[in-house]
Design a protein around this motif. Structure first.
Motif, short mmCIF file in Angstrom:
data_model
loop_
_atom_site.label_atom_id
_atom_site.label_comp_id
_atom_site.label_asym_id
_atom_site.label_seq_id
_atom_site.Cartn_x
_atom_site.Cartn_y
_atom_site.Cartn_z
N THR A 173 -16.69 -23.15 -21.76
CA THR A 173 -16.22 -22.87 -23.10
C THR A 173 -15.52 -21.52 -23.21
OG1 THR A 173 -16.96 -22.46 -25.39
CG2 THR A 173 -18.53 -21.99 -23.66
N LYS A 174 -14.67 -21.39 -24.21
CA LYS A 174 -13.92 -20.14 -24.41
C LYS A 174 -14.82 -18.94 -24.68
CE LYS A 174 -13.06 -20.88 -29.35
NZ LYS A 174 -12.01 -20.96 -30.37
N PHE A 175 -16.07 -19.19 -25.01
CA PHE A 175 -17.01 -18.09 -25.26
C PHE A 175 -17.71 -17.64 -23.98
CE2 PHE A 175 -16.87 -20.72 -29.15
CZ PHE A 175 -16.23 -19.80 -29.97
N GLY A 176 -17.46 -18.35 -22.89
CA GLY A 176 -18.15 -18.04 -21.64
C GLY A 176 -19.53 -18.68 -21.61
N ASP A 177 -20.07 -18.84 -20.42
CA ASP A 177 -21.41 -19.43 -20.27
C ASP A 177 -21.90 -19.04 -18.87
OD1 ASP A 177 -23.71 -20.95 -20.09
OD2 ASP A 177 -22.81 -22.73 -21.03
N LEU A 178 -22.36 -17.81 -18.75
CA LEU A 178 -22.80 -17.30 -17.46
C LEU A 178 -23.98 -18.10 -16.90
CD1 LEU A 178 -22.62 -15.22 -15.19
CD2 LEU A 178 -24.05 -13.69 -16.57
N ASP A 179 -24.91 -18.51 -17.76
CA ASP A 179 -26.06 -19.28 -17.28
C ASP A 179 -25.61 -20.57 -16.62
OD1 ASP A 179 -27.86 -17.37 -18.12
OD2 ASP A 179 -28.30 -18.37 -20.03
N ARG A 180 -24.69 -21.28 -17.26
CA ARG A 180 -24.20 -22.52 -16.65
C ARG A 180 -23.47 -22.22 -15.34
NH1 ARG A 180 -23.41 -27.72 -18.14
NH2 ARG A 180 -23.47 -27.37 -20.38
N ALA A 181 -22.63 -21.21 -15.34
CA ALA A 181 -21.89 -20.86 -14.12
C ALA A 181 -22.85 -20.53 -12.98
CB ALA A 181 -20.95 -19.70 -14.39
N GLN A 182 -23.90 -19.80 -13.27
CA GLN A 182 -24.88 -19.46 -12.22
C GLN A 182 -25.59 -20.71 -11.72
OE1 GLN A 182 -27.06 -16.52 -14.51
NE2 GLN A 182 -26.08 -14.83 -13.42
N TRP A 183 -25.93 -21.61 -12.63
CA TRP A 183 -26.60 -22.85 -12.23
C TRP A 183 -25.66 -23.69 -11.36
CZ3 TRP A 183 -25.88 -28.09 -12.74
CH2 TRP A 183 -26.97 -28.89 -12.38
N LEU A 184 -24.41 -23.81 -11.78
CA LEU A 184 -23.45 -24.60 -11.00
C LEU A 184 -23.23 -23.99 -9.62
CD1 LEU A 184 -20.89 -25.37 -13.84
CD2 LEU A 184 -22.28 -27.06 -12.62
N ALA A 185 -23.10 -22.69 -9.57
CA ALA A 185 -22.91 -22.01 -8.28
C ALA A 185 -24.07 -22.31 -7.35
CB ALA A 185 -22.76 -20.51 -8.49
N ALA A 186 -25.27 -22.28 -7.88
CA ALA A 186 -26.46 -22.52 -7.05
C ALA A 186 -26.47 -23.93 -6.47
CB ALA A 186 -27.73 -22.28 -7.87
N GLN A 187 -25.85 -24.88 -7.16
CA GLN A 187 -25.85 -26.27 -6.68
C GLN A 187 -25.05 -26.45 -5.41
OE1 GLN A 187 -28.14 -28.11 -8.40
NE2 GLN A 187 -28.23 -26.08 -9.36
N ILE A 188 -24.15 -25.50 -5.14
CA ILE A 188 -23.34 -25.61 -3.91
C ILE A 188 -23.63 -24.44 -2.97
CG2 ILE A 188 -21.52 -26.99 -4.99
CD1 ILE A 188 -19.83 -24.36 -5.10
N GLY A 189 -24.72 -23.76 -3.21
CA GLY A 189 -25.08 -22.63 -2.34
C GLY A 189 -24.22 -21.41 -2.55
N GLY A 190 -23.60 -21.31 -3.72
CA GLY A 190 -22.75 -20.17 -4.03
C GLY A 190 -23.42 -19.25 -5.03
N GLU A 191 -22.63 -18.36 -5.57
CA GLU A 191 -23.09 -17.45 -6.61
C GLU A 191 -21.89 -17.03 -7.43
OE1 GLU A 191 -24.53 -13.72 -5.08
OE2 GLU A 191 -23.14 -13.80 -3.39
N VAL A 192 -22.14 -16.55 -8.64
CA VAL A 192 -21.04 -16.05 -9.45
C VAL A 192 -20.54 -14.77 -8.79
CG1 VAL A 192 -20.39 -15.13 -11.70
CG2 VAL A 192 -21.89 -17.13 -11.55
N LEU A 193 -19.24 -14.76 -8.45
CA LEU A 193 -18.66 -13.70 -7.63
C LEU A 193 -17.96 -12.62 -8.43
CD1 LEU A 193 -17.17 -16.02 -4.88
CD2 LEU A 193 -19.29 -14.70 -4.75
N GLY A 194 -17.95 -12.77 -9.74
CA GLY A 194 -17.27 -11.77 -10.56
C GLY A 194 -17.31 -12.15 -12.02
N GLU A 195 -16.68 -11.33 -12.83
CA GLU A 195 -16.63 -11.57 -14.27
C GLU A 195 -15.83 -12.84 -14.57
OE1 GLU A 195 -18.09 -9.65 -16.65
OE2 GLU A 195 -18.99 -8.51 -15.00
N ALA A 196 -16.10 -13.40 -15.74
CA ALA A 196 -15.29 -14.52 -16.21
C ALA A 196 -13.87 -14.04 -16.46
CB ALA A 196 -15.88 -15.10 -17.50
N VAL A 197 -12.91 -14.88 -16.12
CA VAL A 197 -11.50 -14.58 -16.37
C VAL A 197 -10.92 -15.67 -17.25
CG1 VAL A 197 -11.19 -13.29 -14.23
CG2 VAL A 197 -10.77 -15.76 -14.25
N LEU A 198 -9.78 -15.39 -17.82
CA LEU A 198 -9.11 -16.37 -18.67
C LEU A 198 -8.75 -17.60 -17.86
CD1 LEU A 198 -8.31 -16.32 -21.67
CD2 LEU A 198 -6.01 -15.68 -20.93
N GLY A 199 -9.11 -18.77 -18.35
CA GLY A 199 -8.84 -20.00 -17.62
C GLY A 199 -7.68 -20.78 -18.23
N TRP A 200 -7.86 -22.10 -18.31
CA TRP A 200 -6.78 -22.93 -18.83
C TRP A 200 -6.92 -23.16 -20.32
CZ3 TRP A 200 -8.68 -26.21 -14.37
CH2 TRP A 200 -9.88 -26.83 -14.64
#
Length: 200
Positions: A173-200
């Motif tokens: 969402t345009k408001f950001g969602d760090l918790d979701r991003a962290q959860w998604l990253a964990a599903q592929i063995g990754g991690e959030v690598l930086g601040e949210a940036v403007l997307g599409w």
């Protein structure tokens, strides 16, 4: 109105690894739109030839305005209307491929072939959809913004800055969602690598 927020969640020197991880994330979407958006900066004649063979009906545009010397009209190309002669083709470089395709169920094989055909220029593949609601995280899907983006030879979601690595972004969402991003990253063995940036 507004744009999504994109979080980098995985980075690799292997483009096929980044593509595979992005597909794992796409599988977590509650719903997924048909097809994908692809973009690439094609820097060499060989880059263009590989892409045209794979995606002949896409738009291939010079990154600077070119006009027909007779009519004065702006020049636009598809893979089928580009010059075949390598010398003529080289005079148009670099070319930008920036288009969408919907392909009856075979898009995954086209996307993988697209990644294999890339040269050294920045490129992207993006898939849109909707993340599932997760009241426990306080996260709710947003079909206008949600999706996954693989960026090649770049480390930013606009794929303008060249890098020697490839990155997966999750869009929320345009408001950001760090918790979701962290959860998604964990599903592929990754991690959030930086601040949210403007997307599409």
């Amino acid at each position: 109105m507004g744009s999504s927020r994109a979080y980098p969640v995985y980075r690799s020197s292997d483009p096929l690894d980044v593509y595979a991880q992005s597909q794992r994330l796409c599988a977590l979407l509650d719903s997924r739109d048909a097809g994908a958006h692809v973009g690439a900066e094609l820097r060499t004649v060989a880059d263009v030839q590989r892409m045209v063979k794979l995606l002949p009906d896409m738009s291939y545009d010079p990154d600077r305005a070119l006009t027909d010397p007779v009519t004065g009209d702006c020049l636009f190309f598809t893979g089928r209307t580009l010059p075949v002669d390598p010398v003529e083709l080289e005079s148009l470089l670099p070319l930008l491929l920036n288009d969408e395709f919907v392909s009856g169920g075979v898009e995954a094989s086209v996307e993988a072939s697209f990644v294999r055909a890339l040269g050294k220029g920045p490129a992207t593949v993006g898939w849109t959809g909707r993340w599932p609601d997760d009241p426990a995280l306080g996260s709710f899907g947003s079909p206008k913004y949600d999706g996954v983006q693989a960026v090649f030879n770049s480390d930013d979601s606009d794929w303008e800055r060249w890098a020697d690595t490839h990155t997966v972004f999750v869009h929320v969402t345009k408001f950001g969602d760090l918790d979701r991003a962290q959860w998604l990253a964990a599903q592929i063995g990754g991690e959030v690598l930086g601040e949210a940036v403007l997307g599409w």
